[in-house]
Scaffold this active site. Structure first.
Site, short mmCIF file in Angstrom:
data_model
loop_
_atom_site.label_atom_id
_atom_site.label_comp_id
_atom_site.label_asym_id
_atom_site.label_seq_id
_atom_site.Cartn_x
_atom_site.Cartn_y
_atom_site.Cartn_z
N LYS A 1 -38.97 -66.18 17.01
CA LYS A 1 -38.14 -67.10 17.82
C LYS A 1 -36.65 -66.84 17.63
O LYS A 1 -35.92 -66.70 18.59
CB LYS A 1 -38.37 -68.56 17.39
CG LYS A 1 -39.63 -69.18 17.86
CD LYS A 1 -39.61 -70.69 17.58
CE LYS A 1 -39.30 -71.04 16.15
NZ LYS A 1 -40.38 -70.99 15.19
N ARG B 1 -40.29 -80.20 18.46
CA ARG B 1 -41.46 -79.77 17.70
C ARG B 1 -42.56 -80.83 17.72
O ARG B 1 -43.63 -80.60 17.16
CB ARG B 1 -41.05 -79.56 16.24
CG ARG B 1 -40.96 -78.11 15.81
CD ARG B 1 -40.49 -78.13 14.36
NE ARG B 1 -40.80 -76.95 13.62
CZ ARG B 1 -40.00 -75.90 13.50
NH1 ARG B 1 -38.86 -75.85 14.15
NH2 ARG B 1 -40.35 -74.88 12.75
N ARG C 1 -46.99 -74.76 7.23
CA ARG C 1 -46.15 -74.74 8.43
C ARG C 1 -46.96 -74.37 9.66
O ARG C 1 -46.78 -74.90 10.75
CB ARG C 1 -44.99 -73.76 8.25
CG ARG C 1 -43.80 -74.40 7.52
CD ARG C 1 -42.91 -73.39 6.85
NE ARG C 1 -42.34 -72.40 7.73
CZ ARG C 1 -41.97 -71.17 7.32
NH1 ARG C 1 -42.11 -70.82 6.07
NH2 ARG C 1 -41.45 -70.34 8.18
N ARG D 1 -41.24 -60.75 5.57
CA ARG D 1 -39.87 -61.26 5.68
C ARG D 1 -39.41 -61.87 4.35
O ARG D 1 -38.25 -61.74 3.97
CB ARG D 1 -39.80 -62.31 6.80
CG ARG D 1 -38.44 -62.98 6.93
CD ARG D 1 -38.39 -63.92 8.11
NE ARG D 1 -38.99 -65.22 7.83
CZ ARG D 1 -39.17 -66.18 8.72
NH1 ARG D 1 -38.80 -65.99 9.98
NH2 ARG D 1 -39.69 -67.33 8.39
N ARG E 1 -36.43 -66.57 1.87
CA ARG E 1 -36.39 -67.98 2.26
C ARG E 1 -37.34 -68.77 1.39
O ARG E 1 -38.49 -68.37 1.21
CB ARG E 1 -36.79 -68.10 3.74
CG ARG E 1 -35.69 -68.71 4.59
CD ARG E 1 -36.07 -68.69 6.03
NE ARG E 1 -37.03 -69.75 6.36
CZ ARG E 1 -37.41 -70.03 7.59
NH1 ARG E 1 -36.91 -69.34 8.60
NH2 ARG E 1 -38.27 -70.99 7.83
P1 ADP Z 1 -40.18 -71.69 11.23
O1 ADP Z 1 -40.36 -71.84 12.70
O2 ADP Z 1 -40.19 -70.26 10.78
O3 ADP Z 1 -41.12 -72.54 10.43
P2 ADP Z 1 -37.55 -73.05 11.30
O4 ADP Z 1 -36.35 -72.37 10.77
O5 ADP Z 1 -37.58 -73.33 12.77
O6 ADP Z 1 -38.75 -72.16 10.82
O7 ADP Z 1 -37.78 -74.45 10.53
C1 ADP Z 1 -37.84 -74.53 9.14
C2 ADP Z 1 -38.15 -75.98 8.70
O8 ADP Z 1 -37.11 -76.85 9.16
C3 ADP Z 1 -39.43 -76.57 9.27
O9 ADP Z 1 -40.56 -76.24 8.48
C4 ADP Z 1 -39.10 -78.08 9.23
O10 ADP Z 1 -39.25 -78.60 7.92
C5 ADP Z 1 -37.64 -78.13 9.56
N1 ADP Z 1 -37.40 -78.30 11.02
C6 ADP Z 1 -36.77 -77.41 11.86
N2 ADP Z 1 -36.73 -77.88 13.11
C7 ADP Z 1 -37.33 -79.11 13.09
C8 ADP Z 1 -37.64 -80.09 14.07
N3 ADP Z 1 -37.30 -79.93 15.36
N4 ADP Z 1 -38.27 -81.23 13.66
C9 ADP Z 1 -38.61 -81.42 12.38
N5 ADP Z 1 -38.38 -80.53 11.42
C10 ADP Z 1 -37.75 -79.38 11.74
#
Ligand code: ADP
Length: 190
Positions: free
Chosen positions: A13, A88, A144, A127, A133
């Site tokens: 993404k 999400r 996740r 990664r 991370r």
């Molecule tokens: P990935 O898609 O690789 O899991 P992101 O960088 O998009 O990683 O998100 C990392 C973390 O940030 C998620 O696991 C969540 O805890 C939090 N997060 C990000 N965006 C949202 C969202 N829209 N709503 C709730 N939590 C979020």
């Protein structure tokens, strides 16, 4: 244009969102990046967010909705935006629709990047070796992924019924996936 990009963790993404925002829209808004910045700053938001992110759980809807509401009102986002990692949940998607409706605006296209589970786990563990991370350990990645399938994937039906969903095959090289996205965007632009 107002675009949304979603897909399982490790679907690419962030990479695709960067390419899209360079070529099509001004503002690339990544909730994951915003939250990681808050964690780094040690702000109150950061401390709260970290407790969820470390477990691979979602940060509460009201918190994230507040962040997005402020962010999409900034100047660069007025011209269009690419949302990466938001919405999400159905509640987040409904809140976004309501925010846009107030301004007589709407979402043009929602991309769902499709990648199989086995590929995802492998990509993220790769990664992790490079980026380090904290939420890229095997147990947290698995959580996740299950949070994604349970809470985020239902958004596909939500946006399908709004007629804006576009499913994109996320397998292959970065450029191959971007080409698939561009094909859709070029049609939207016309
Ligand atoms: P990935 O898609 O690789 O899991 P992101 O960088 O998009 O990683 O998100 C990392 C973390 O940030 C998620 O696991 C969540 O805890 C939090 N997060 C990000 N965006 C949202 C969202 N829209 N709503 C709730 N939590 C979020």
């Amino acid at each position: 244009m107002r675009l949304i990009l979603f897909g399982p963790p490790g679907a690419g993404k962030g990479t695709q969102a960067n390419k899209i925002s360079e070529n099509y829209v001004a503002a690339h808004i990544s909730t994951g990046d915003m939250l990681r910045a808050a964690v780094k700053n040690g702000s109150e938001l950061g401390t709260l967010a970290k407790s969820y992110m470390d477990k691979g759980e979602l940060v509460p809807d009201d918190v994230i909705i507040g962040i997005i509401k402020d962010r999409i009102q900034e100047d660069d986002a007025k011209k269009g935006f690419m949302l990466d990692g938001f919405p999400r949940t159905i509640a987040q998607a409904e809140a976004l629709d309501a925010m846009l409706e107030e301004e007589n605006e709407s979402i043009d296209t929602v991309f769902s990047i499709e990648v199989r589970d086995e590929e995802i786990i492998q990509r993220i563990l790769e990664r992790a070796k490079i980026e380090g991370r904290e939420d890229d350990t095997e147990d947290v990645v698995k959580n996740r992924l299950s949070v994604y399938r349970n809470q985020t994937e239902p958004l596909k039906e939500f946006y399908k019924s709004e007629g804006v969903l576009s499913e994109v095959d996320g397998m292959g090289t970065i450029d191959e996936v971007f080409e698939r996205i561009q094909e859709v965007l070029n049609k939207v632009e016309q």
